[in-house]
Design a protein around this motif. Sequence first.
Motif, short mmCIF file in Angstrom:
data_model
loop_
_atom_site.label_atom_id
_atom_site.label_comp_id
_atom_site.label_asym_id
_atom_site.label_seq_id
_atom_site.Cartn_x
_atom_site.Cartn_y
_atom_site.Cartn_z
N ASN A 90 0.85 -1.18 0.00
CA ASN A 90 0.00 0.00 0.00
C ASN A 90 0.90 1.24 0.00
OD1 ASN A 90 -1.62 2.22 0.72
ND2 ASN A 90 -3.02 0.95 1.90
N PRO A 91 0.95 1.98 -1.12
CA PRO A 91 1.84 3.15 -1.19
C PRO A 91 1.62 4.15 -0.07
CG PRO A 91 1.03 2.60 -3.37
CD PRO A 91 0.27 1.74 -2.41
N ALA A 92 0.38 4.31 0.39
CA ALA A 92 0.10 5.26 1.47
C ALA A 92 0.75 4.82 2.77
CB ALA A 92 -1.41 5.41 1.65
N ILE A 93 0.76 3.52 3.03
CA ILE A 93 1.39 3.00 4.26
C ILE A 93 2.90 3.15 4.17
CG2 ILE A 93 1.72 0.97 5.71
CD1 ILE A 93 -1.10 2.13 5.81
N ILE A 94 3.46 2.87 3.01
CA ILE A 94 4.91 3.03 2.82
C ILE A 94 5.31 4.48 3.05
CG2 ILE A 94 6.78 2.92 1.14
CD1 ILE A 94 5.33 0.51 -0.11
N ALA A 95 4.53 5.42 2.49
CA ALA A 95 4.82 6.84 2.65
C ALA A 95 4.73 7.25 4.11
CB ALA A 95 3.85 7.66 1.80
N SER A 96 3.73 6.72 4.81
CA SER A 96 3.56 7.05 6.23
C SER A 96 4.75 6.56 7.04
CB SER A 96 2.27 6.41 6.74
OG SER A 96 2.06 6.68 8.10
N ALA A 97 5.23 5.37 6.74
CA ALA A 97 6.39 4.83 7.45
C ALA A 97 7.63 5.68 7.18
CB ALA A 97 6.63 3.38 7.04
N LYS A 98 7.80 6.10 5.94
CA LYS A 98 8.96 6.93 5.59
C LYS A 98 8.92 8.26 6.32
CE LYS A 98 10.34 5.17 1.07
NZ LYS A 98 10.56 5.52 -0.37
N GLU A 99 7.75 8.83 6.43
CA GLU A 99 7.59 10.14 7.08
C GLU A 99 8.05 10.12 8.52
OE1 GLU A 99 3.53 11.26 6.69
OE2 GLU A 99 3.62 11.56 4.52
N ILE A 100 7.87 9.00 9.20
CA ILE A 100 8.24 8.95 10.61
C ILE A 100 9.51 8.14 10.85
CG2 ILE A 100 5.85 9.25 11.35
CD1 ILE A 100 5.75 6.26 12.00
N GLY A 101 10.18 7.74 9.78
CA GLY A 101 11.47 7.07 9.91
C GLY A 101 11.42 5.62 10.32
N GLN A 103 11.58 1.89 9.17
CA GLN A 103 11.93 1.04 8.05
C GLN A 103 10.79 0.07 7.79
OE1 GLN A 103 16.08 -0.18 7.45
NE2 GLN A 103 16.48 0.52 9.53
N PHE A 104 10.46 -0.10 6.50
CA PHE A 104 9.23 -0.82 6.18
C PHE A 104 9.44 -1.81 5.04
CE2 PHE A 104 4.91 -1.36 4.52
CZ PHE A 104 4.20 -1.55 5.69
N SER A 105 8.86 -3.00 5.22
CA SER A 105 8.92 -4.04 4.19
C SER A 105 7.49 -4.41 3.79
CB SER A 105 9.65 -5.28 4.72
OG SER A 105 11.00 -5.00 5.00
N PRO A 106 7.04 -3.97 2.62
CA PRO A 106 5.70 -4.33 2.17
C PRO A 106 5.66 -5.76 1.66
CG PRO A 106 6.80 -3.09 0.47
CD PRO A 106 7.73 -3.10 1.66
N GLY A 107 4.46 -6.30 1.59
CA GLY A 107 4.29 -7.64 1.06
C GLY A 107 4.14 -7.61 -0.45
N VAL A 108 4.77 -8.58 -1.12
CA VAL A 108 4.68 -8.69 -2.58
C VAL A 108 4.41 -10.14 -2.95
CG1 VAL A 108 6.24 -6.74 -2.96
CG2 VAL A 108 7.16 -9.07 -2.89
#
Length: 210
Positions: A90-101, A103-108
């Motif tokens: 979910n691009p919105a979740i990735i962006a949210s994680a980046k905003e607060i620093g 590290q995030f691994s999305p599922g593919v």
Amino acid sequence: MIDRILAKRIVPVVVLDRVESAEPLAEALLEGGLDIMEITFRTAAAEESIRRIAARFPEILLGAGTLLEKEQVRRARDAGAVFGLAPGLNPAIIASAKEIGLQFSPGVMTPSDVEQALSLGCELLKFFPAEVAGGVDMLKALAGPYGHTGVRFIPTGGVSSGNLSAYLKLPVVAAIGGSWMVDKQLVNDGKWAEITRITREALAAAAEAR
């Protein structure tokens, strides 16, 4: 974070029904030699469990899984998680994680998922649901066109003591995510010594697969 994950190559996927189980479970994993854990945001106990473990065991690389909402991302980070994961991308979740620093691994699961993740700056990806999505053969296929990008996978879903070696022998696999060493029934029954024993066995198997 990636170096820590590569050192152990196993990320236990934890579902906690009771906050009181958090610290004994962390102790059991540490006793077994594992200083990494993912606590999934599937239960009401997740956030406080992360907070307690982060406060008492700062040596643990602590992640929050099943982050499906922006608010969960913030709560996970504020509780003490240092990385986050989700079953999907979910691009919105990735962006949210980046905003607060965080590290995030999305599922593919597909080539399109991998390309979108790479375009969003994510290189450590959760491959889910691993066995249903083609398992080792699918990861070998994905390694062909994407291996040179530096992408690494954490296959999760159907991974067990019986097949972890096949996954870990793949160069594109950074680690495996599994729940058998932190089986929900074992946790709820407080069988900490058994969790420690299974954890040691899993780490030994992972070391042999190098």
